[in-house]
Design a protein around this motif. Structure first.
Motif, mmCIF file in Angstrom:
data_model
loop_
_atom_site.group_PDB
_atom_site.id
_atom_site.type_symbol
_atom_site.label_atom_id
_atom_site.label_comp_id
_atom_site.label_asym_id
_atom_site.label_seq_id
_atom_site.Cartn_x
_atom_site.Cartn_y
_atom_site.Cartn_z
ATOM 1 N N ARG A 86 0.841 -1.205 0.000
ATOM 2 C CA ARG A 86 0.000 0.000 0.000
ATOM 3 C C ARG A 86 0.872 1.250 0.000
ATOM 4 N NH1 ARG A 86 -2.924 2.197 5.375
ATOM 5 N NH2 ARG A 86 -0.712 2.709 5.716
ATOM 6 N N ASP A 87 1.942 1.202 0.793
ATOM 7 C CA ASP A 87 2.793 2.377 0.974
ATOM 8 C C ASP A 87 3.975 2.392 0.004
ATOM 9 O OD1 ASP A 87 1.007 3.016 2.937
ATOM 10 O OD2 ASP A 87 2.262 2.320 4.592
ATOM 11 N N ARG A 88 3.916 1.535 -0.983
ATOM 12 C CA ARG A 88 4.913 1.498 -2.062
ATOM 13 C C ARG A 88 6.334 1.298 -1.545
ATOM 14 N NH1 ARG A 88 1.882 2.377 -6.945
ATOM 15 N NH2 ARG A 88 3.935 2.212 -7.841
ATOM 16 N N PHE A 89 6.466 0.612 -0.419
ATOM 17 C CA PHE A 89 7.779 0.268 0.143
ATOM 18 C C PHE A 89 8.596 1.516 0.510
ATOM 19 C CE2 PHE A 89 6.318 -3.054 -2.700
ATOM 20 C CZ PHE A 89 6.305 -4.146 -1.845
ATOM 21 N N VAL A 90 7.882 2.602 0.748
ATOM 22 C CA VAL A 90 8.537 3.861 1.102
ATOM 23 C C VAL A 90 8.296 4.140 2.586
ATOM 24 C CG1 VAL A 90 8.489 6.370 0.752
ATOM 25 C CG2 VAL A 90 8.374 4.828 -1.223
ATOM 26 N N CYS A 91 9.385 4.418 3.312
ATOM 27 C CA CYS A 91 9.284 4.776 4.728
ATOM 28 C C CYS A 91 8.549 6.108 4.865
ATOM 29 C CB CYS A 91 10.674 4.852 5.347
ATOM 30 S SG CYS A 91 10.679 5.517 7.019
ATOM 31 N N ALA A 92 7.553 6.143 5.760
ATOM 32 C CA ALA A 92 6.738 7.349 5.918
ATOM 33 C C ALA A 92 7.494 8.484 6.589
ATOM 34 C CB ALA A 92 5.481 7.027 6.722
ATOM 35 N N TYR A 93 8.648 8.194 7.175
ATOM 36 C CA TYR A 93 9.383 9.237 7.907
ATOM 37 C C TYR A 93 10.587 9.769 7.129
ATOM 38 C CZ TYR A 93 6.426 7.779 11.742
ATOM 39 O OH TYR A 93 5.329 7.483 12.504
ATOM 40 N N CYS A 94 11.373 8.881 6.528
ATOM 41 C CA CYS A 94 12.556 9.377 5.803
ATOM 42 C C CYS A 94 12.310 9.442 4.297
ATOM 43 C CB CYS A 94 13.782 8.510 6.106
ATOM 44 S SG CYS A 94 13.693 6.826 5.466
ATOM 45 N N GLY A 95 11.241 8.800 3.840
ATOM 46 C CA GLY A 95 10.879 8.898 2.434
ATOM 47 C C GLY A 95 11.700 8.031 1.497
ATOM 48 N N HIS A 96 12.522 7.160 2.066
ATOM 49 C CA HIS A 96 13.332 6.294 1.215
ATOM 50 C C HIS A 96 12.626 4.972 0.954
ATOM 51 C CE1 HIS A 96 16.804 8.826 2.802
ATOM 52 N NE2 HIS A 96 16.705 9.076 1.503
ATOM 53 N N ASP A 157 -7.386 -4.048 -2.470
ATOM 54 C CA ASP A 157 -6.925 -5.177 -1.666
ATOM 55 C C ASP A 157 -6.575 -6.366 -2.556
ATOM 56 O OD1 ASP A 157 -6.480 -6.402 0.964
ATOM 57 O OD2 ASP A 157 -8.174 -7.671 0.439
ATOM 58 N N MET A 158 -7.345 -6.565 -3.611
ATOM 59 C CA MET A 158 -7.047 -7.675 -4.528
ATOM 60 C C MET A 158 -5.707 -7.454 -5.227
ATOM 61 S SD MET A 158 -9.492 -9.705 -3.994
ATOM 62 C CE MET A 158 -9.161 -10.946 -5.206
ATOM 63 N N ILE A 159 -5.391 -6.204 -5.529
ATOM 64 C CA ILE A 159 -4.087 -5.911 -6.140
ATOM 65 C C ILE A 159 -2.975 -6.177 -5.132
ATOM 66 C CG2 ILE A 159 -2.627 -4.092 -7.105
ATOM 67 C CD1 ILE A 159 -5.173 -2.792 -8.215
ATOM 68 N N LEU A 160 -3.199 -5.746 -3.885
ATOM 69 C CA LEU A 160 -2.170 -5.928 -2.858
ATOM 70 C C LEU A 160 -1.933 -7.409 -2.577
ATOM 71 C CD1 LEU A 160 -3.233 -3.130 -0.319
ATOM 72 C CD2 LEU A 160 -1.498 -3.007 -2.110
ATOM 73 N N ARG A 161 -2.987 -8.232 -2.759
ATOM 74 C CA ARG A 161 -2.884 -9.660 -2.481
ATOM 75 C C ARG A 161 -2.365 -10.456 -3.667
ATOM 76 N NH1 ARG A 161 -8.851 -10.644 -0.337
ATOM 77 N NH2 ARG A 161 -8.461 -12.773 -0.982
ATOM 78 N N GLY A 162 -2.431 -9.863 -4.859
ATOM 79 C CA GLY A 162 -2.083 -10.618 -6.060
ATOM 80 C C GLY A 162 -0.596 -10.926 -6.120
ATOM 81 N N ARG A 163 -0.271 -12.041 -6.699
ATOM 82 C CA ARG A 163 1.142 -12.417 -6.829
ATOM 83 C C ARG A 163 1.668 -12.028 -8.194
ATOM 84 N NH1 ARG A 163 0.582 -18.505 -5.002
ATOM 85 N NH2 ARG A 163 -1.299 -18.175 -6.232
ATOM 86 N N ARG A 164 1.069 -12.590 -9.235
ATOM 87 C CA ARG A 164 1.447 -12.213 -10.596
ATOM 88 C C ARG A 164 0.161 -11.793 -11.288
ATOM 89 N NH1 ARG A 164 3.166 -17.210 -12.903
ATOM 90 N NH2 ARG A 164 2.051 -18.063 -11.138
ATOM 91 N N ILE A 165 -0.046 -10.513 -11.406
ATOM 92 C CA ILE A 165 -1.308 -10.005 -11.920
ATOM 93 C C ILE A 165 -1.164 -9.748 -13.417
ATOM 94 C CG2 ILE A 165 -3.057 -8.204 -11.686
ATOM 95 C CD1 ILE A 165 -2.158 -7.801 -8.812
ATOM 96 N N LEU A 166 -2.043 -10.330 -14.209
ATOM 97 C CA LEU A 166 -2.003 -10.143 -15.659
ATOM 98 C C LEU A 166 -2.530 -8.753 -16.018
ATOM 99 C CD1 LEU A 166 -3.473 -13.584 -16.801
ATOM 100 C CD2 LEU A 166 -1.074 -12.939 -16.533
ATOM 101 N N ALA A 167 -2.154 -8.279 -17.204
ATOM 102 C CA ALA A 167 -2.543 -6.931 -17.629
ATOM 103 C C ALA A 167 -4.057 -6.757 -17.629
ATOM 104 C CB ALA A 167 -1.967 -6.655 -19.021
ATOM 105 N N ASP A 168 -4.793 -7.752 -18.109
ATOM 106 C CA ASP A 168 -6.259 -7.664 -18.136
ATOM 107 C C ASP A 168 -6.823 -7.503 -16.725
ATOM 108 O OD1 ASP A 168 -6.603 -7.880 -20.850
ATOM 109 O OD2 ASP A 168 -6.797 -10.061 -20.836
ATOM 110 N N GLN A 169 -6.229 -8.245 -15.797
ATOM 111 C CA GLN A 169 -6.715 -8.210 -14.412
ATOM 112 C C GLN A 169 -6.387 -6.861 -13.771
ATOM 113 O OE1 GLN A 169 -4.437 -11.606 -13.200
ATOM 114 N NE2 GLN A 169 -6.091 -13.068 -13.621
#
Ligand SMILES: [Zn+2]
Length: 185
Positions: A86-96, A157-169
């Motif tokens: 959800r947070d795009r692997f970015v730390c909310a405090y240092c922004g890295h 949530d379905m995107i966050l749970r997906g492993r390999r999401i196809l373009a159509d999905q």
């Protein structure tokens, strides 16, 4: 690949395997499909013809029948993997941006001080930032949040749970994800 299962009205229900999808096809449980057929599975021999049955699976399958309404009242379950996504692997405090193993589930209001362990009180933080903040509120630690928490929608949530999401999905799911979501970023 995984198949995105919808209810008949188009709401996402689950990621299922192609084998599970094939069972739904075989039981005549498919209401409609989206996307180009992406996999063909071979079934058993048909008694009448002696030919092997074939089932063509689509990336998105809407299933006949009603969905238990209980599933729609609950917010998506919180997990570290989904929180970091959800947070795009970015730390909310240092922004890295960090690798998942260097990230932590940070409680904005510490749980020891009554903070909830839910989507709205949790944010992604790297280990050093989490350690530095410790048992304090952001304003006490003079550490400002660079972005805010939110509860993901069902489609998100379905995107966050997906492993390999196809373009159509992905196209289908993103069309229903709010513009404010970080997944659009
Ligand atoms: Zn950090």
């Amino acid at each position: 690949m995984d198949v995105l299962q919808l209810d008949v009205s188009g709401r996402p229900q689950a990621w299922i395997t192609t084998r599970e999808a094939a069972v739904i096809y075989a039981c005549d449980g498919v209401a409609w499909t989206l996307g180009d057929a992406c996999q063909e599975l071979r079934g058993g021999l048909q008694r009448a013809t002696g030919r092997q049955s074939r089932i063509t699976v689509h990336p998105i399958v809407a299933v006949r029948g009603a969905m238990p309404s209980r599933a729609w009242r609950q917010a998506p379950a919180l997990s570290n993997a989904k929180l970091f996504a959800r947070d795009r692997f970015v730390c909310a405090y240092c922004g890295h941006r960090h690798l998942p193993e260097d990230l932590t589930r940070e409680h904005i209001q510490p749980t020891s001080r009554g903070g909830q362990d839910g989507w709205m009180n949790c944010i992604t933080a790297c280990r050093p930032c989490n350690g530095r903040k410790g048992n304090r509120l952001p304003e006490e630690a003079r550490m400002n949040l660079l972005y805010l928490p939110y509860v993901p929608s069902l489609h998100e949530d379905m995107i966050l749970r997906g492993r390999r999401i196809l373009a159509d999905q992905m196209e289908f799911l993103l069309a229903s994800v709010p513009r404010s979501s970080r997944l659009h970023g």
